[in-house]
Design an enzyme around this catalytic site. Sequence first.
Site, PDB file in Angstrom:
ATOM      1  N   GLU A 193       0.857  -1.194   0.000  1.00 24.91           N
ATOM      2  CA  GLU A 193       0.000   0.000   0.000  1.00 24.91           C
ATOM      3  C   GLU A 193       0.892   1.243   0.000  1.00 24.91           C
ATOM      4  O   GLU A 193       0.744   2.151   0.826  1.00 24.91           O
ATOM      5  CB  GLU A 193      -0.969   0.021   1.203  1.00 24.91           C
ATOM      6  N   GLU A 195      -2.342 -11.637  -3.559  1.00 26.24           N
ATOM      7  CA  GLU A 195      -3.324 -11.732  -2.475  1.00 26.24           C
ATOM      8  C   GLU A 195      -4.766 -11.646  -2.993  1.00 26.24           C
ATOM      9  O   GLU A 195      -5.665 -12.236  -2.404  1.00 26.24           O
ATOM     10  CB  GLU A 195      -3.077 -10.647  -1.426  1.00 26.24           C
TER      11      GLU A 195
END
Length: 732
Positions: free
Chosen positions: A502, A526
């Site tokens: 992120e 993911e």
Amino acid sequence: MRVLLLGGLALLTACSKPSSKPSGGDLTEAFLVSPDESLRVTFARSADGRVSYRLGANPGEGADSAATYILPSTLGFELEGLGRVDSAFEMLDVVKSAGNESYSLPWGEVANVNADYGAIQLSLKHATTGVSVTVEARLFDDGLGLRYTFYKAPNREALGSDTIRILEELTGFRVSGDPLVNWGPGDWNSYENRLEFTPLSKIDAKKYDDRPQLISRVVPNNAIMTPASMRLADGTHLSIHEADLVDYPEMTLEVMPVGEGLRSTLAGSQNRAAKAVRALPFSTPWRTIAVEKRAIDLLNNHLVLNLNPPNQLGEVEWFEPTTYAGVWWEMFLGKGTWDYASGQSAAGSAGQAESGVSKHAANTANVKRYIDFCAANDIGGLLVEGWNTGWEVWLDSAARLEAFDFVTPYPDYDLREVVAYGKSKGVDIVMHHETSGVPERYEQQLDTAFALMQALGLHIVKSGYVGNYPNGEWHHGQYGVRHYRKVFETAARYEVAVNPHEPIKPTGERRTFPNAISGEGARGMEYNAFGDYTQVNQPSHLPGLVYTRCLAGPFDYTPGIFNLEMDGYRGPDDEVLSTLGGQLGTYVVIYAPIQMIADIPESYLDPDGSYHPAMPYLREMATNWDETYPLAGELGEYAVVARKVRNENRYFVGGIAGDRDRPVSVKFDFLPEGVEYTIDLYADADDAHYRNNKKALSITRNTVSRGSTLDLTMKRGGGFGAVIHIAEARQD
Ligand code: NOJ
Ligand code: CA
């Protein structure tokens, strides 16, 4: 000695000094030609004082026209209190020069870069407000960089202070025609979006605006992220990005009315109108336009690195490129937990090992088991997530503000013992710092957290920022950009290399700070475990990544899932839409100096308990290269790449197919003359299928040399990987 043509003047690069310095405010045009004379950028001032640049092929001798890639595009800003500063410019001064960027990379997809460029600086004064700005361009053989600088003295009066408050940057990118674009939305808060491949005129990015989420998707404009790559009507490929993004919001590209191309729009803040606030003097990041004939050559374009300052950290011998495994995918499978508390209560629940055994994955015994797996398979690192207290509350809106301290292990995890056990087996723990999206708390703890790593002799950390920042800032605004840079700089002092998830997108900072080793900033593996079929990465996602996010810098995609059906853990609808061949090819196509071998150790075993026959390939997978040879590919579709292992006579070749079966002809022209090599090829079998026959892999050994050709078909969602050794070395 090479001669540069600069605005009609011949200038010798080796002794380049500023060459032409006309005076007065009445200059109207200046141009610059790239060192190999293939590209030309022209700056022009129109009657109303707009200053534009255009980029195209350089007309050959005698010709008076050539292809234009970027039509005249304006430059400028909108400033708080002063309005638009994009016309009524006087062009006071033009200075041309030339330079060279020659450097080696302590680790990288290549060992050395050497690139000449021509440079130009235009000093502009805005007649109405009195604001002065210098536009600087560098033209390489494979692309253009341009940036703005605001100096202090000439601006103090106009701005009324030494601070500039930028509402918007107005840099145009009027790409010619209606190119086909590989794009993701210009999201101010997350890059974890789907990627698309459409004509420019069909881009609809705002459909991704989806605010109330754990990490909100914030797409206020019909804008796309960078890198954005496109194919023009004449087959030329452009990729637009930025370089040296420091203390400034990221740039996204707004889709303008048909014919007007794209224009910069900066990521903003919920706290103020000004998107960038900077003390003077300051320079914006470089706006970069890479130009290549073939799409695949974008993978070997070093424009962004060239426009970053030189290495400040030296050889960083303490960081060794490596593959790494993780106490990680087991949490996505639901086999283990990040947090300690639910790990205890779930002990013995259905599908688990012995009853009464904790499901908390980061426990000493389990981590040692993973270390043994790494040691047995030449995997140098082991990521351990869920090792520290706080995971019980990390998603709770209030408690997450103080969830983590990055130094306190859970009671079942003996950090020192695990680190020592790993070191005794040649495996280093990869630290994990999940900040739960609270940069301020992390900043307060950086020194303590990195000092612990230094004391333990650990040199790699994966960080994470799940959650909206609690202070009204978005991940990609100036605040976020500052934070991520601060982490790299602080970590460097403790000999720590950082892999942020992120994150802010990379813009070549790894040249200056070679501890900026990798990062997420896209939908990685993911997403295949999020259980919702619409979230799963489709076969077109990988090529999309290759021609967008991956062009920005190393990407922690985390390939290597072998149990692609997630059998034994997840429902019948959960699956990775890939073949095993595709997983193996990804290691070569996607570049990063740390590459995860992401599945749980059990998944690399065959039913008889022996290692899967593809394991030798993963064991010797390299993550550091002397050279990269882009072989074949198309935007949004597929990619085939070869790389030479750093300081070794060993090569890898890999390909990924994208959304349809893809026959390819691999030519081994990258091998040196007169040497015979052995190639071990791991390719999709004829009957491989990304949904119902994922693991069908054909493993063959052959001999190749320069001039050989290998024909194979990569299956939809699939691909291949191959390792090439000098023949004598493989007489086993
Ligand atoms: C999101 C990251 O991308 C993932 O890799 C990590 O496991 C979780 N956050 C928890 O930190
Ligand atoms: Ca993520």
